[in-house]
Design a protein around this motif. Structure first.
Motif, short mmCIF file in Angstrom:
data_model
loop_
_atom_site.label_atom_id
_atom_site.label_comp_id
_atom_site.label_asym_id
_atom_site.label_seq_id
_atom_site.Cartn_x
_atom_site.Cartn_y
_atom_site.Cartn_z
N LYS A 174 42.82 -10.47 2.93
CA LYS A 174 44.13 -9.81 3.11
C LYS A 174 44.71 -10.05 4.50
O LYS A 174 45.29 -9.13 5.09
CB LYS A 174 44.01 -8.30 2.84
CG LYS A 174 43.38 -7.94 1.49
CD LYS A 174 43.54 -6.47 1.17
CE LYS A 174 42.76 -6.07 -0.06
NZ LYS A 174 42.91 -4.67 -0.43
N THR A 186 36.59 -3.76 -11.59
CA THR A 186 35.74 -4.78 -12.21
C THR A 186 34.42 -4.18 -12.63
O THR A 186 33.75 -3.56 -11.84
CB THR A 186 35.47 -5.91 -11.22
OG1 THR A 186 36.70 -6.35 -10.69
CG2 THR A 186 34.77 -7.06 -11.89
N ASP A 219 47.23 -11.53 5.37
CA ASP A 219 48.69 -11.36 5.44
C ASP A 219 49.08 -9.94 5.81
O ASP A 219 50.21 -9.68 6.21
CB ASP A 219 49.31 -11.76 4.09
CG ASP A 219 48.75 -10.93 2.94
OD1 ASP A 219 49.49 -10.13 2.36
OD2 ASP A 219 47.54 -11.07 2.62
N GLN A 266 36.98 -0.10 -8.12
CA GLN A 266 36.05 -0.26 -9.24
C GLN A 266 36.71 -0.69 -10.53
O GLN A 266 36.39 -0.20 -11.61
CB GLN A 266 35.31 1.05 -9.49
CG GLN A 266 33.94 1.05 -8.85
CD GLN A 266 33.08 2.09 -9.48
OE1 GLN A 266 33.36 3.26 -9.39
NE2 GLN A 266 32.03 1.67 -10.14
N LYS A 309 38.27 -8.81 -4.00
CA LYS A 309 37.36 -9.83 -4.55
C LYS A 309 37.96 -10.51 -5.79
O LYS A 309 37.96 -11.73 -5.88
CB LYS A 309 36.01 -9.19 -4.93
CG LYS A 309 35.28 -8.58 -3.75
CD LYS A 309 33.97 -7.93 -4.16
CE LYS A 309 34.15 -6.70 -5.04
NZ LYS A 309 34.86 -5.59 -4.39
N SER A 310 38.45 -9.70 -6.73
CA SER A 310 38.99 -10.28 -7.97
C SER A 310 40.23 -11.13 -7.67
O SER A 310 40.39 -12.21 -8.23
CB SER A 310 39.38 -9.17 -8.95
OG SER A 310 38.28 -8.36 -9.24
N THR A 311 41.08 -10.62 -6.79
CA THR A 311 42.31 -11.36 -6.47
C THR A 311 41.95 -12.71 -5.84
O THR A 311 42.56 -13.73 -6.13
CB THR A 311 43.17 -10.54 -5.49
OG1 THR A 311 43.31 -9.21 -6.00
CG2 THR A 311 44.54 -11.14 -5.32
N1 GTP Z 1 48.51 -8.15 0.60
C1 GTP Z 1 47.40 -8.53 -0.03
N2 GTP Z 1 46.87 -7.72 -0.98
C2 GTP Z 1 45.75 -8.13 -1.60
C3 GTP Z 1 45.10 -9.36 -1.28
N3 GTP Z 1 44.01 -9.46 -2.05
C4 GTP Z 1 43.97 -8.34 -2.83
N4 GTP Z 1 45.02 -7.54 -2.57
C5 GTP Z 1 45.32 -6.24 -3.20
O1 GTP Z 1 44.22 -5.35 -3.01
C6 GTP Z 1 43.99 -4.55 -4.19
C7 GTP Z 1 42.55 -4.70 -4.66
O2 GTP Z 1 42.32 -6.02 -5.10
P1 GTP Z 1 41.16 -6.39 -6.14
O3 GTP Z 1 41.13 -7.90 -6.17
O4 GTP Z 1 41.32 -5.66 -7.42
O5 GTP Z 1 39.88 -5.83 -5.36
P2 GTP Z 1 38.34 -5.85 -5.77
O6 GTP Z 1 37.59 -5.98 -4.51
O7 GTP Z 1 38.10 -6.88 -6.81
O8 GTP Z 1 38.17 -4.40 -6.35
P3 GTP Z 1 37.02 -3.79 -7.31
O9 GTP Z 1 37.17 -4.48 -8.64
O10 GTP Z 1 37.42 -2.37 -7.37
O11 GTP Z 1 35.72 -4.02 -6.66
C8 GTP Z 1 45.02 -5.02 -5.21
O12 GTP Z 1 46.12 -4.12 -5.16
C9 GTP Z 1 45.44 -6.39 -4.71
O13 GTP Z 1 46.75 -6.75 -5.08
C10 GTP Z 1 45.69 -10.20 -0.25
O14 GTP Z 1 45.23 -11.29 0.12
N5 GTP Z 1 46.83 -9.71 0.33
#
Ligand code: GTP
Length: 306
Positions: free
Chosen positions: A131, A48, A133, A46, A26-28
Motif C-alpha cells: 500500500k 480469505t 500509494d 479475515q 495480501k489478496s489484492t
Molecule cells: N490504497 C491501497 N489499498 C490497498 C492496496 N492493497 C490492498 N488495499 C486495500 O486494503 C484492503 C484489504 O485488502 P485485502 O487484499 O483484502 O487484504 P488481505 O491481507 O488479503 O486481508 P485478509 O483476507 O483479511 O487477510 C482492501 O480494502 C484493499 O482494497 C494498495 O496497494 N493500495
C-alpha cells in the motif's frame, strides 16, 4: 519464442505465499500479480479463508501464489484451523512474502508473525511493504528501516498493488527463489481452485459488503450445485446456501422485504457471469447453522477441515 531447449533448462516454477496480519493487502497483491481476480478482497479483515492459488505465467517462469488467511492469535476454533492452515502452507512453499502495510506502524501482530516465520527456517522470506500509494516517501523510508530491524529478511521491497508500482520487481525477487523446473500447471490457467469454490467466494464477497461487527465472520457460503440449464448452452443454474449463525443475523442478511438479499444476489450473479462468461441464474438460500464457527462438525460440512 527464442531457443526452446536452452530456455527450458532455465525455466523456474514453484510456489510462493503471502502472509501478514489481516487486511494488509495480501489478496489484492496476489490478484495484481496474477492480473486477474482470483481471490476475493474486501475491507473486512479475515476475508480469505482458503489457500487460493493464482498462477503468474511468464516466458521464463511460472509462479504459483498461494493466498492464506491473515495470521493472528486464534480466538475461535475457526481461527485455530485457519492458523494451522497457514503454518502448514509455509513449510510447503519455496518463498514467503511477508506483507506489512506502509501506512501503519509495525505492531505486535507483525512481531508475532515474524516469530512464527523464524521457525520456518528453510523457506526464504521476502518482506513486502504494501500500500505504498497510501504513504509519503518519508513514511515508506521509515517503514523500510523498521522492517529491516524486525528480522533478517532475504529482501525488502516496497510495492503498491493499487498503482502497480514495483510489482515486476517483486515478481522477479520471488521467481529468483524458485527451483529450476518445467511449468507445474498448463499455460494460461490462472487458478486450480474448483470453479464452485470461486463462485462461493464471490457470493460471500457480495454478502460482506455493508455488514458490520461480528456478522462478516458468521457468513459462510456453500455452492451445492452448478448445472447448465437444459436446452440452453448460455445459461448456468447455480444453487447456493449462505450460512449465518443466528436467526437475528438471517434477518439482517435478508433485509426489509428481502431487499438486501436481492441486492446481494444481483451483485454476486454479475461477478459470477464475469468470471465464467455465461448467463447465470442464482438460487441463493439463507440457513442458520448455530454457532458454526465453534462446532467441528459444522466446520467440516462447510469445508474447513482440520
Ligand atoms: N490504497 C491501497 N489499498 C490497498 C492496496 N492493497 C490492498 N488495499 C486495500 O486494503 C484492503 C484489504 O485488502 P485485502 O487484499 O483484502 O487484504 P488481505 O491481507 O488479503 O486481508 P485478509 O483476507 O483479511 O487477510 C482492501 O480494502 C484493499 O482494497 C494498495 O496497494 N493500495
Amino acid at each position: 519464442m527464442g531457443d526452446v531447449s536452452s530456455s527450458a533448462a532455465e525455466f523456474r516454477s514453484g510456489f510462493a505465499c503471502f502472509v501478514g496480519r489481516p487486511n494488509v493487502g495480501k489478496s489484492t497483491l496476489m490478484n495484481a500479480l496474477v492480473g486477474a481476480k482470483v481471490a476475493i478482497t474486501s475491507s473486512k479483515p479475515q476475508t480469505t479463508r482458503r489457500a487460493i492459488r493464482g498462477i503468474v505465467n511468464r516466458p521464463d517462469a511460472q509462479l504459483v501464489v498461494v493466498d492464506t488467511p491473515g495470521l493472528h492469535r486464534p480466538r475461535t476454533l475457526l481461527g485455530e484451523r485457519l492458523d494451522s492452515l497457514v503454518l502448514s502452507t509455509l513449510t510447503e512453499v519455496d518463498v514467503i512474502g511477508f506483507c506489512m502495510p506502509a501506512d501503519e506502524q509495525i505492531g505486535k501482530g507483525d512481531r508475532f508473525i515474524a516469530e512464527k516465520l523464524a521457525a520456518v527456517k528453510k523457506t526464504p522470506v521476502v518482506a513486502v511493504v504494501t500500500k505504498c500509494d497510501l504513504a509519503s516517501r518519508e513514511q515508506i523510508a521509515a517503514r523500510l528501516l523498521d522492517v529491516s530491524r524486525l528480522a533478517d529478511f532475504a529482501e525488502i521491497v516496497p510495492v503498491s498493488a493499487e498503482s502497480g508500482e514495483q510489482l515486476d520487481v517483486l515478481g522477479d525477487l520471488l521467481i529468483e527463489r524458485l527451483p529450476k523446473s518445467p511449468p507445474l500447471y498448463l499455460d494460461g490457467q490462472l487458478t486450480d481452485e474448483p470453479e464452485q469454490v470461486l463462485v462461493g467466494e464471490l457470493i460471500r464477497e457480495a454478502a460482506l459488503e455493508g455488514v458490520r461487527d461480528e456478522l462478516p465472520h458468521s457468513i459462510a457460503v456453500v455452492v451445492e450445485e452448478m448445472t447448465p440449464r437444459e436446452g440452453r448452452d448460455d445459461l448456468l443454474d447455480v444453487y447456493a446456501h449462505m450460512f449465518v449463525e443466528r436467526p437475528s443475523q438471517k434477518a439482517i442478511v435478508i433485509g426489509p422485504k428481502g431487499a438486501r438479499l436481492k441486492d446481494v444476489g444481483t451483485r454476486a450473479r454479475k461477478q459470477i457471469e464475469a468470471l465464467l462468461g455465461t448467463h447465470v441464474y442464482l438460487d441463493l438460500r439463507i440457513k442458520v447453522a448455530k454457532d458454526w464457527q465453534r462446532d467441528p462438525k459444522q466446520l467440516r460440512r462447510l469445508g474447513f477441515y482440520d
